[in-house]
Scaffold this motif. Structure first.
Motif, mmCIF file in Angstrom:
data_model
loop_
_atom_site.group_PDB
_atom_site.id
_atom_site.type_symbol
_atom_site.label_atom_id
_atom_site.label_comp_id
_atom_site.label_asym_id
_atom_site.label_seq_id
_atom_site.Cartn_x
_atom_site.Cartn_y
_atom_site.Cartn_z
ATOM 1 N N LEU A 1 0.835 -1.204 0.000
ATOM 2 C CA LEU A 1 0.000 0.000 0.000
ATOM 3 C C LEU A 1 0.867 1.250 0.000
ATOM 4 N N LEU A 2 1.954 1.215 0.748
ATOM 5 C CA LEU A 2 2.847 2.368 0.804
ATOM 6 C C LEU A 2 3.494 2.635 -0.549
ATOM 7 N N SER A 3 3.775 1.553 -1.298
ATOM 8 C CA SER A 3 4.392 1.702 -2.621
ATOM 9 C C SER A 3 3.457 2.364 -3.620
ATOM 10 N N LEU A 4 2.148 2.327 -3.336
ATOM 11 C CA LEU A 4 1.161 2.954 -4.222
ATOM 12 C C LEU A 4 1.086 4.467 -4.012
ATOM 13 N N LYS A 5 1.796 4.965 -3.008
ATOM 14 C CA LYS A 5 1.763 6.390 -2.652
ATOM 15 C C LYS A 5 0.318 6.858 -2.465
ATOM 16 N N PRO A 6 -0.323 6.353 -1.427
ATOM 17 C CA PRO A 6 -1.745 6.663 -1.200
ATOM 18 C C PRO A 6 -2.012 8.153 -1.061
ATOM 19 N N GLU A 7 -3.264 8.511 -1.292
ATOM 20 C CA GLU A 7 -3.671 9.908 -1.244
ATOM 21 C C GLU A 7 -4.567 10.211 -0.049
ATOM 22 N N GLU A 8 -5.277 9.174 0.450
ATOM 23 C CA GLU A 8 -6.219 9.394 1.544
ATOM 24 C C GLU A 8 -5.488 9.499 2.888
ATOM 25 N N PRO A 9 -5.796 10.502 3.698
ATOM 26 C CA PRO A 9 -5.184 10.615 5.019
ATOM 27 C C PRO A 9 -5.408 9.370 5.880
ATOM 28 N N SER A 10 -6.599 8.760 5.746
ATOM 29 C CA SER A 10 -6.910 7.576 6.558
ATOM 30 C C SER A 10 -5.959 6.425 6.255
ATOM 31 N N SER A 11 -5.499 6.312 5.003
ATOM 32 C CA SER A 11 -4.564 5.246 4.639
ATOM 33 C C SER A 11 -3.224 5.451 5.346
ATOM 34 N N TYR A 12 -2.781 6.697 5.400
ATOM 35 C CA TYR A 12 -1.521 6.987 6.074
ATOM 36 C C TYR A 12 -1.629 6.738 7.583
ATOM 37 N N ILE A 13 -2.765 7.087 8.161
ATOM 38 C CA ILE A 13 -2.968 6.838 9.589
ATOM 39 C C ILE A 13 -2.945 5.336 9.861
ATOM 40 N N LEU A 14 -3.602 4.564 8.988
ATOM 41 C CA LEU A 14 -3.616 3.110 9.134
ATOM 42 C C LEU A 14 -2.207 2.542 9.006
ATOM 43 N N LEU A 15 -1.465 3.006 8.000
ATOM 44 C CA LEU A 15 -0.088 2.545 7.818
ATOM 45 C C LEU A 15 0.760 2.864 9.046
ATOM 46 N N SER A 16 0.622 4.068 9.540
ATOM 47 C CA SER A 16 1.377 4.478 10.717
ATOM 48 C C SER A 16 1.042 3.598 11.912
ATOM 49 N N ASN A 17 -0.245 3.288 12.083
ATOM 50 C CA ASN A 17 -0.675 2.454 13.205
ATOM 51 C C ASN A 17 -0.148 1.028 13.092
ATOM 52 N N VAL A 18 -0.156 0.482 11.870
ATOM 53 C CA VAL A 18 0.344 -0.878 11.659
ATOM 54 C C VAL A 18 1.830 -0.961 11.974
ATOM 55 N N TYR A 19 2.583 -0.019 11.449
ATOM 56 C CA TYR A 19 4.025 -0.015 11.710
ATOM 57 C C TYR A 19 4.320 0.251 13.182
ATOM 58 N N ALA A 20 3.509 1.133 13.796
ATOM 59 C CA ALA A 20 3.711 1.419 15.216
ATOM 60 C C ALA A 20 3.402 0.195 16.060
ATOM 61 N N GLY A 21 2.321 -0.523 15.682
ATOM 62 C CA GLY A 21 1.953 -1.734 16.411
ATOM 63 C C GLY A 21 3.028 -2.795 16.343
ATOM 64 N N ALA A 22 3.816 -2.795 15.261
ATOM 65 C CA ALA A 22 4.908 -3.758 15.103
ATOM 66 C C ALA A 22 6.224 -3.213 15.646
ATOM 67 N N GLY A 23 6.162 -2.001 16.222
ATOM 68 C CA GLY A 23 7.373 -1.392 16.770
ATOM 69 C C GLY A 23 8.349 -0.925 15.714
ATOM 70 N N MET A 24 7.877 -0.732 14.479
ATOM 71 C CA MET A 24 8.748 -0.305 13.370
ATOM 72 C C MET A 24 8.706 1.223 13.272
ATOM 73 N N TRP A 25 9.376 1.869 14.228
ATOM 74 C CA TRP A 25 9.262 3.319 14.347
ATOM 75 C C TRP A 25 9.931 4.056 13.194
ATOM 76 N N GLU A 26 10.915 3.442 12.556
ATOM 77 C CA GLU A 26 11.525 4.076 11.384
ATOM 78 C C GLU A 26 10.523 4.177 10.245
ATOM 79 N N ASN A 27 9.730 3.116 10.076
ATOM 80 C CA ASN A 27 8.688 3.141 9.041
ATOM 81 C C ASN A 27 7.611 4.162 9.374
ATOM 82 N N VAL A 28 7.300 4.278 10.659
ATOM 83 C CA VAL A 28 6.327 5.294 11.090
ATOM 84 C C VAL A 28 6.823 6.683 10.695
ATOM 85 N N SER A 29 8.102 6.926 10.945
ATOM 86 C CA SER A 29 8.692 8.214 10.586
ATOM 87 C C SER A 29 8.657 8.427 9.075
#
Length: 507
Positions: free
Chosen positions: A373-401
Motif C-alpha cells: 500500500l505504501l508503494s502505491l503512494k496513497p492519497e487518503e489521510p486515513s490510509s496513512y494513519i492506518l499505515l502508521s498504526n500498523v508499523y507502530a503496532g509492530a514497533g517499526m518506528w523508522e517506518n512510522v517516521s
C-alpha cells in the motif's frame, strides 16, 4: 473557446495534431459544409504550419462533440429550445464551461435555459457562479430554487442547500412540486440532521406529498442514516407503492445498523413482490452478511447477483466481499480475491485488507500488505494513519517516521475527528481532548465517575488502539478524553432521562 486548451498547447509543437484537426472535421461529417476551411487546415498541417491550422480551426464554431457539431450546421442551429437542451446535457456531463458557452449564445432566454444553467453550476461545485446567475434570473420561481438547492445537494453543499430552502420558505415561494422536498430531505440525510429531517417530514405531510414515491424513498434513507430505523420502517411499510429504491433503502439501512437477519428477510420479501434488485441492493446485502459473519450466505448472494440477476460485479461489490472474508478471519482467501479480481484494486481496497490484518493480529501479513500500500503512494489521510498504526503496532518506528515524512511531502493532513450531539434545536461539537467547553468540569466529573463504575465491573482500558510511543498512563488519558465520551457525558448531563442520545461522527 470550445476546443480544449490541452489540444491547443500540444498542436503548437506537433504538426501531426494540427492535421488531426482536419480529421476531426471529417469525423464530424462537416468537411462538405466547409470544404474551403477544411482544405486550408489540411494544407497548413501538411506544410508544417500548426499555428495557422489551430488558428483557423478556432475560427470555426465547433463544439466538443459530434451531436452538437451537426446541430450547428443544421437548419435548426439558432433554435433556442435545442440550445437549452444542450446546456442541460453539458451540465450533466460535468462540463459547465461548455454549457455556459451555449447559454451565452441563446438569443431569447427562457425558463428552461436559466434553470439548466443554474443547475449546471450548482451541481458541479461552481457555488458563486450559481448564486450569481440565480440572482440575475428574471424569474426566481420554484423551479429555479429547486435547480439551485438540488444542485448544491448533489455537489455536497448540503448545509448551503438547507439555508437556501429556509430562505425560499421565508420568501413564501409556493411548493407545487415535491422535487425540492426530496432534495432537502437528502441534504438532511447526508448531514445526519435528524431533528430538521423530522420537520421537513411534517412539511411533506402538510403539503400532501407523502404519497410521492421519490419523496418517501428519501425519507426512508434519511431516517436510516440518522439511526432512526424504526421511523424508516414506518415510512417504508406505509408506502402504498414501493420500487427498487424503496426496498434497497430499507435493506441498506437495516444492514448498516447490524440487523442482518432483517435485511435478508426484506430481500426475500422484495423478490417475492416481483421487484428486481439492483447493484446497490447487493452491496447492502453483502455488507449485512459481513457484519453478521455470514460468510456462506455472502458468497451465495455474490454468485446469485451474477448468475441469477446478470449484474456484473463492481469494485464496490468486490470490496464488500473482501470485507466479509477478512472480517471473518479468512485473510488468505481475501488476499487471493484482491489479487485475482478482474478490476484493479484501488487504495481503499488494499486499506480494507490491511485493516483486517491489523484487527486479527496477523502482523506478518499486515506488514506485507502495508509495504504494498505504501508503494502505491496513497492519497487518503486515513490510509496513512492506518499505515502508521500498523508499523507502530509492530514497533517499526523508522517506518512510522517514513510514513509521516511522506504525509508532509504530499501535504496530506488528517482531518480532526469530532463528535456532534443534537439536543433540541441546537447541536454541539466535541473534539478529542477538548478542555475549553463551559461545562468541562461537570463533564470530567461524570466521566471519572463512570470510569470508576466500569473498572469495578472489570473494565480494563484497551490501550492497543493508542499507537503512540508513550507510557501506559498517558495512553489511558488519551482514551479517557475521546470525543465520543465527551459528547455522551454532555448528553447524559443535559438531556431528559429516557430520551435517545444521538452522536454523529465526521470520520
Amino acid at each position: 473557446m470550445l476546443v480544449p486548451q490541452a489540444v491547443l498547447s500540444q498542436a503548437r509543437y506537433k504538426p501531426s495534431l494540427a492535421q488531426a484537426l482536419h480529421g476531426q472535421l471529417m469525423k464530424w461529417g462537416l468537411h462538405d459544409r466547409h470544404p474551403y476551411s477544411a482544405s486550408l487546415i489540411d494544407s497548413y498541417a501538411k506544410s508544417r504550419l500548426p499555428h495557422d491550422a489551430v488558428r483557423l480551426f478556432l475560427s470555426l464554431p465547433l463544439p466538443p462533440n459530434p451531436l452538437h457539431a451537426r446541430f450547428l450546421f443544421s437548419p435548426f442551429s439558432q433554435d433556442d429550445v435545442v440550445k437549452s437542451s444542450l446546456v442541460d446535457m453539458y451540465s450533466k456531463f460535468s462540463l459547465p464551461l461548455y454549457a455556459r458557452a451555449v447559454f451565452d449564445s441563446i438569443s431569447s432566454f427562457n425558463k428552461a435555459s436559466w434553470t439548466a444553467m443554474i443547475s449546471g453550476y450548482a451541481r458541479n461545485g461552481f457555488k458563486n457562479e450559481a448564486l450569481r446567475l440565480f440572482r440575475e434570473a428574471p424569474n426566481r420561481d420554484l423551479f429555479a430554487w429547486t435547480a439551485l438547492i438540488s444542485g448544491f445537494v448533489q455537489s455536497g453543499n448540503g448545509v448551503d442547500a438547507l439555508h437556501l430552502f429556509v430562505k425560499m420558505l421565508r420568501e413564501e415561494v409556493e411548493i407545487s412540486d415535491p422535487l425540492v422536498l426530496s432534495s432537502v430531505v437528502g441534504a438532511c440525510a447526508n448531514c445526519a440532521l435528524w431533528e430538521l429531517g423530522k420537520q421537513v417530514h411534517c412539511l411533506v405531510i402538510g403539503l400532501g406529498f407523502e404519497s410521492c414515491v421519490f419523496v418517501s424513498n428519501a425519507l426512508v434513507d434519511m431516517y436510516a442514516k440518522c439511526s432512526d430505523l424504526d421511523a424508516a420502517k414506518g415510512v417504508f411499510f406505509g408506502m402504498w407503492r414501493k420500487d427498487v429504491v424503496s426496498w434497497t433503502s430499507i435493506i441498506v439501512g437495516s444492514a448498516q445498523h447490524g440487523r442482518a437477519e432483517e435485511a435478508l428477510a426484506l430481500y426475500d420479501s422484495m423478490v417475492s413482490a416481483g421487484v428486481k434488485p439492483n447493484e446497490v441492493t447487493f452491496v447492502g446485502l453483502i455488507y449485512a452478511c459481513s457484519h453478521a459473519g455470514l460468510v456462506g450466505k455472502g458468497r451465495k448472494l455474490f454468485r446469485s447477483m451474477v448468475e441469477d440477476h446478470g449484474i456484473r460485479p463492481s469494485l464496490q461489490h468486490y470490496t464488500c466481499l473482501l470485507d466479509l472474508l477478512s472480517r471473518s478471519g479468512h485473510l488468505e482467501e481475501a488476499e487471493n480475491l484482491v489479487r485475482a479480481m478482474p478490476i484493479t484494486p484501488d487504495e481503499p481496497t488494499w486499506a480494507a485488507l490491511l485493516s483486517a490484518c491489523k484487527h486479527h493480529g496477523n502482523a506478518k501479513m499486515a506488514i506485507r500488505i502495508a509495504d504494498h500500500l505504501l508503494s502505491l503512494k496513497p492519497e487518503e489521510p486515513s490510509s496513512y494513519i492506518l499505515l502508521s498504526n500498523v508499523y507502530a503496532g509492530a514497533g517499526m518506528w523508522e517506518n512510522v517516521s517514513k510514513v509521516r515524512k511522506m504525509m508532509m511531502v504530499m501535504e496530506v493532513k488528517k482531518q480532526p475527528g469530532y463528535s456532534c450531539i443534537e439536543l433540541g434545536k441546537e447541536s454541539y461539537v466535541f473534539y478529542a481532548g477538548e478542555t475549553s467547553h463551559p461545562m468541562k468540569d461537570e463533564i470530567a466529573a461524570l466521566m471519572r465517575k463512570l470510569d470508576e463504575e466500569m473498572r469495578k465491573r472489570g473494565y480494563v482500558p484497551d490501550t492497543s488502539s493508542v499507537l503512540h510511543d508513550m507510557d501506559q498512563q498517558e495512553k489511558e488519558r488519551q482514551l479517557f478524553w475521546h470525543s465520543e465520551k465527551l459528547a455522551l457525558a454532555y448528553g447524559l448531563l443535559k438531556s431528559v432521562p429516557g430520551t435517545i442520545i444521538r452522536i454523529v461522527k465526521n470520520l
